[in-house]
Design an enzyme around this catalytic site. Structure first.
Site, PDB file in Angstrom:
ATOM      1  N   ASP A 280       2.210  -6.647  10.819  1.00  0.00           N
ATOM      2  CA  ASP A 280       1.930  -6.722   9.385  1.00  0.00           C
ATOM      3  C   ASP A 280       0.871  -5.701   8.985  1.00  0.00           C
ATOM      4  OD1 ASP A 280       2.220  -8.357   6.860  1.00  0.00           O
ATOM      5  OD2 ASP A 280       0.058  -8.479   7.152  1.00  0.00           O
TER       6      ASP A 280
ATOM      7  N   GLU B 162       5.058  -2.499   9.835  1.00  0.00           N
ATOM      8  CA  GLU B 162       5.099  -2.462   8.371  1.00  0.00           C
ATOM      9  C   GLU B 162       4.140  -1.358   7.945  1.00  0.00           C
ATOM     10  OE1 GLU B 162       4.345  -5.034   4.298  1.00  0.00           O
ATOM     11  OE2 GLU B 162       2.955  -5.172   5.973  1.00  0.00           O
TER      12      GLU B 162
END
Ligand code: GLC
Length: 558
Positions: free
Chosen positions: A218, A272
């Site tokens: 993330d 990401e």
């Protein structure tokens, strides 16, 4: 429906990830096993046959860890525990094993940039006070100004607003400030601190030891901050932004790659990485760093031939030198659903532009989303499918304000509808809510209300309708498996009018008409699949087709 594969089976193929189809599960909204209105692991396990029949190679499960859910689970209180709302660690372990029995690998989502304010480290840091070793794992700073009343920097949060929150000392006086690039409930970790690095390597091992096939990372470009905490400069050079894409970040991923490579089977790192600079983006994909990263450039492009082709070319050109496969992503739990986005006059995506009441032609969006599915599934590399896109779910734009939960909505002071509209629980069956999302006799309604018109979009209804989005996805994923030219590899563009995209992958040709007028199909011997009916043998607007090419000049050079 079961499919046979002409490719090596996932269990034995070390390159499985290069052309994989990865389905994103947002567990809270996938399927509710215990009837409390929140999706859970029991629900997911029960629906694994659905995913097998859809034809996916892996699932990426967004955070399922213990969390106060201040940001849908991206505020993790314990990276080694499953949130009781979702189930138990034993259930997660069982899921990984059962999924594999269906030929499906599991990718977990690790959130390294920040933790929850409920995380033991942050609670200890607050309790320990200024100057303590506990606070050194975060970014605590005294404020500026005579009484420390001014924020240490003017940095802007990814969720809008400021990035600093002031603490209160035990005596009730205002204390230090702490940094949070997202919501105040998500304090940023200090990645210059050895404890932080060691802890996350241990968390990675914890999940890899449980047989997961990969880690989705993330906010992967944000971890490292300039220790001096400078203000933004107007045009920072590469690596000069104080908290985005700093050069030192690559050491973190090199260490993670070495760690993942020490495990049997190929365990992948998926980043990401939101970066406009394609060359900087590609640096994350060097052979000793991540395996792949989400291709947000393509996702954010409008439905226009020139814009999409430019993105495809830039993507392939950027990935080539580092040897990483591209990924193709139409949406995820953060962005507007494709059926809605492609039905708008401005069909590109940008967080800043999200507004209530944007006029949308859902019929147009649906047609384009079908064509986009064929396009992305034919492009070279891996494909991501966000849960519900295979059902053609639209963004739910009329959720009652009182049910909204997304901090993006609140931090925009209600201007941005937030991301709840793409997170509404899936409709599985039946003609009324909860549409099989929860079992009969459920004690609570789904955590976000499903529109009544989703009766037409249930898995049950679509399974029986050969013209449905679900049947299209099943067909195209099955074909993708059996066509050796699809997945990883290269493409050859074919000459077409400006509004038409056509390319060959071996003897498979994909053609998409983004113009107003019907287009001629490129030379072919067979039509394999179309996203909508041909008209007099021609491809109508906003329609795509997969064709069997005649071979010869269409065959790309290896
Ligand atoms: C990522 C997630 C998003 C989350 C944010 C903060 O962008 O995809 O959902 O809000 O990180 O963790």
């Amino acid at each position: 429906m079961t499919t046979t594969s002409s490719r090596p089976q996932p269990a034995t193929d070390p390159t499985w990830w290069r052309g994989a189809v990865i389905y994103q599960v947002y567990p809270r909204s996938f399927a509710d096993g215990n009837g409390d209105g929140t999706g859970d692991l029991a629900g997911l396990r029960a629906r694994l046959p659905y995913l097998r029949d859809l034809g996916v190679d892996a699932i990426w499960v967004t955070p399922w860890y213990r969390s106060p859910l201040a940001d849908g689970g991206y505020d993790v209180a314990d990276y080694r525990a499953i949130d009781p709302a979702f189930g138990t660690l034993e259930e997660a372990e069982a899921l990984v094993g059962e999924a594999l029995e269906h030929g499906i690998r599991t990718i977990v989502d690790i959130v390294p940039n920040h933790v929850s304010e409920q995380h033991a480290w942050f609670r200890a840091a607050l309790a320990a006070g200024p100057g303590s070793p506990e606070r050194a794992r975060f970014w605590f700073r005294p404020g500026k100004g005579e009484h420390g009343e001014l924020m240490p920097t003017q940095w802007v949060s990814d969720f809008q607003g400021s990035t600093w929150t002031r603490t209160t000392d035990p005596d009730g006086n205002p204390g230090e400030w702490y940094l949070h690039l997202f919501a105040p409930a998500q304090p940023d970790l200090n990645w210059s601190h050895p404890d932080v690095r060691a802890e996350f390597e241990d968390v990675l091992r914890f999940w890899l030891d449980r047989g997961v096939a990969g880690i989705r990372i993330d906010s992967a470009a944000l971890l490292i901050k300039d220790d001096a905490l400078p203000e933004y400069t107007e045009h920072p050079g590469p690596g000069e932004h104080p908290h985005v894409d700093r050069d030192e970040i690559h050491d973190v991923y090199r260490a993670w790659r070495a760690l993942a490579d020490a495990y049997p089977g190929t365990r992948i790192l998926v980043g990401e990485v939101w970066l406009a600079d394609r060359a900087r983006f590609a640096q994350y994909l060097r052979p000793d760093e991540m395996h792949t990263a989400f291709n947000f450039d393509f996702m954010a492009r409008p439905w226009q031939a020139k814009a999409l082709r430019e993105s495809i070319d830039m993507t392939l050109a950027a990935h080539g030198p580092v040897g990483a496969p591209a990924t193709w992503v139409l949406s995820n739990h953060d962005v507007t659903r494709p059926v809605t986005r492609y039905g708008r006059e401005d069909s590109s995506f940008a967080f800043a532009r999200k507004r209530f009441g944007t006029p949308t032609d859902l019929e147009l969006g649906h047609r384009r989303a079908r064509a986009a599915a064929l396009l992305t599934a034919a492009l070279p590399g891996a494909l991501y499918v966000y849960q519900g896109d295979e059902l053609g779910l639209p963004e739910v734009e009329d959720l009652p304000l009182e049910v909204l939960q997304d901090p993006m909505h609140f931090r925009s002071l209600g201007v941005d509808p937030g991301r709840d509209g793409c997170r509404v629980p899936l409709p599985w069956s039946g003609s009324a809510a909860p549409f099989g999302f929860s079992p009969p006799g459920a004690t609570r309604p789904p955590w976000l209300p499903q529109p009544a018109c989703w009766a037409d979009l249930t898995v049950e209804r679509q399974s029986a309708d050969p013209g449905s989005m679900l049947r299209l996805y099943r067909e195209l994923l099955a074909l993708r498996r059996t066509e050796p030219a699809l997945g990883d590899g290269s493409l050859t563009w074919l000459e077409t009018p400006d509004d038409v995209l056509a390319f060959a992958r071996g003897d498979v040709v994909c053609v998409v008409n983004l113009g107003d007028d019907p287009a001629d199909l490129p030379p072919h011997t067979d039509v394999l699949l179309t996203s909508g009916p041909l008209v007099a043998g021609r491809l109508p607007r906003d329609t795509a087709a997969w064709l069997r090419g005649p071979g010869g000049p269409l065959t790309p050079t290896p």
